[in-house]
Design a protein around this motif. Structure first.
Motif, mmCIF file in Angstrom:
data_model
loop_
_atom_site.group_PDB
_atom_site.id
_atom_site.type_symbol
_atom_site.label_atom_id
_atom_site.label_comp_id
_atom_site.label_asym_id
_atom_site.label_seq_id
_atom_site.Cartn_x
_atom_site.Cartn_y
_atom_site.Cartn_z
ATOM 1 N N THR A 148 -4.299 -21.250 -9.500
ATOM 2 C CA THR A 148 -4.297 -22.709 -10.663
ATOM 3 C C THR A 148 -5.567 -23.069 -11.426
ATOM 4 N N LYS A 149 -5.059 -23.915 -12.459
ATOM 5 C CA LYS A 149 -6.046 -24.323 -13.341
ATOM 6 C C LYS A 149 -6.225 -25.611 -13.638
ATOM 7 N N ASP A 150 -7.664 -26.618 -14.060
ATOM 8 C CA ASP A 150 -6.996 -27.254 -14.696
ATOM 9 C C ASP A 150 -6.186 -27.652 -15.666
ATOM 10 N N ILE A 151 -6.923 -29.108 -16.132
ATOM 11 C CA ILE A 151 -6.234 -29.244 -17.407
ATOM 12 C C ILE A 151 -6.738 -28.515 -19.011
ATOM 13 N N ASN A 152 -7.969 -27.874 -18.541
ATOM 14 C CA ASN A 152 -8.940 -27.612 -19.876
ATOM 15 C C ASN A 152 -9.043 -26.056 -19.239
ATOM 16 N N ASP A 153 -8.040 -26.008 -18.699
ATOM 17 C CA ASP A 153 -7.680 -24.020 -18.376
ATOM 18 C C ASP A 153 -9.371 -23.273 -17.699
ATOM 19 N N PHE A 154 -9.476 -24.044 -17.037
ATOM 20 C CA PHE A 154 -10.728 -23.724 -15.804
ATOM 21 C C PHE A 154 -9.591 -24.027 -14.772
ATOM 22 N N LEU A 156 -8.937 -23.443 -10.692
ATOM 23 C CA LEU A 156 -9.504 -23.979 -9.505
ATOM 24 C C LEU A 156 -9.205 -23.175 -8.457
ATOM 25 N N TYR A 157 -8.565 -22.288 -8.769
ATOM 26 C CA TYR A 157 -8.504 -21.166 -7.446
ATOM 27 C C TYR A 157 -7.938 -20.231 -7.144
ATOM 28 N N LYS A 222 -17.509 -22.064 -13.315
ATOM 29 C CA LYS A 222 -15.773 -22.413 -14.103
ATOM 30 C C LYS A 222 -16.276 -20.454 -14.820
ATOM 31 N N LYS A 224 -13.147 -20.034 -17.249
ATOM 32 C CA LYS A 224 -11.828 -20.589 -17.806
ATOM 33 C C LYS A 224 -10.816 -19.169 -18.029
#
Length: 253
Positions: A148-154, A156-157, A222, A224
């Motif tokens: 999964t990733k955050d809204i900035n494309d980094f 999460l897990y 982080k 990307k």
């Protein structure tokens, strides 16, 4: 036409004694050893390229098709550590980005490498990786790695279980209700991050999932994530090898 990749080096870690399929880098696919397929695909993009191996048989094979190769220790726990040793031995001071390309990906798509390179257009990127957009109506498999990733494309897990878990939806319908991402094991590193990552101690999440990238996330760093629609079939088993050989046979015919 190649990009100017003079500051980038691709390293392909390849060991002979794979647990599930021993000697796989040398196994023939359409008349060529697997490692040659990977090397030639990567070489379409990257000028600086080498194989990192702990086995003389693989080194001799790479030299036979005029590839670059570095012999590394047999004691590395991960391909990333093998990449670091090879990079330090190669000693190309002009290269500030290192791309770790898996040696068991004979269907490597050149766009995968371009996608990793593009991640470093963001100055905050120190490590990058790739994820496949899973199509709808696909049954997710445990054992594959998802993220999964955050809204900035980094990221999460990362997990060997499909994530996220969709409550109140039957598992066979999960991909119709969420855009799942399956990890593709190609990485890009800034030089300092490769050193720091390789020298960091194993983390509890890494040990639980047996996924080395969790070491970095657990440290609060982080990763990307670039996304792609181009699938690549890794070869981990005899069944995988048959799939890839069949693909090349169909392509020839």
């Amino acid at each position: 036409m190649k990009l100017d990749t003079s500051n980038i080096i691709g390293i392909i870690p390849a060991r002979y004694h794979s647990t599930r399929l021993e000697g796989k880098p040398l196994m023939k696919i359409n008349g060529k050893p697997m490692i040659q397929h990977v090397y030639e695909r990567a070489n379409e993009v990257l000028t600086n390229l080498l194989v990192a191996t702990d086995d003389q048989r693989i080194a001799d094979c790479v030299k036979s098709f005029n590839g670059n190769c570095v012999i590394t220790s047999k004691n590395h726990a991960t391909g990333t550590n093998r990449c670091l040793e090879a990079f330090q031995k190669w000693n190309n001071s002009n290269c500030s980005i290192i791309i770790n390309i898996q040696g068991d990906e004979p269907l490597l798509n050149t766009q995968h490498i371009y996608d990793i390179i593009s991640c470093f257009e963001d100055s905050k990127t120190t490590i990058a990786t790739l994820a496949l957009k899973v199509k709808k109506n696909t049954l997710l498999k445990e054992g594959c790695v998802y993220l999964t990733k955050d809204i900035n494309d980094f990221a999460l897990y990362f997990s060997r279980f499909p994530i996220p878990f969709l409550r109140d939806v039957s598992k066979e319908n999960w991909t119709n209700h969420h855009a799942y991402l399956q990890h593709i094991g190609i990485y890009g590193f800034k030089k300092k991050s490769l050193i720091n990552f390789s020298n960091a101690e194993n983390s509890s999440l890494e040990n639980a999932e047996k996924l080395e990238q969790l070491r970095w996330l657990e440290k609060g760093e982080k990763i990307k994530v670039a996304t792609t629609e181009f699938f690549s079939q890794p070869v981990d088993t005899k069944e995988d090898l048959k799939i890839v050989r069949d693909y090349f046979n169909k392509k020839e015919n």
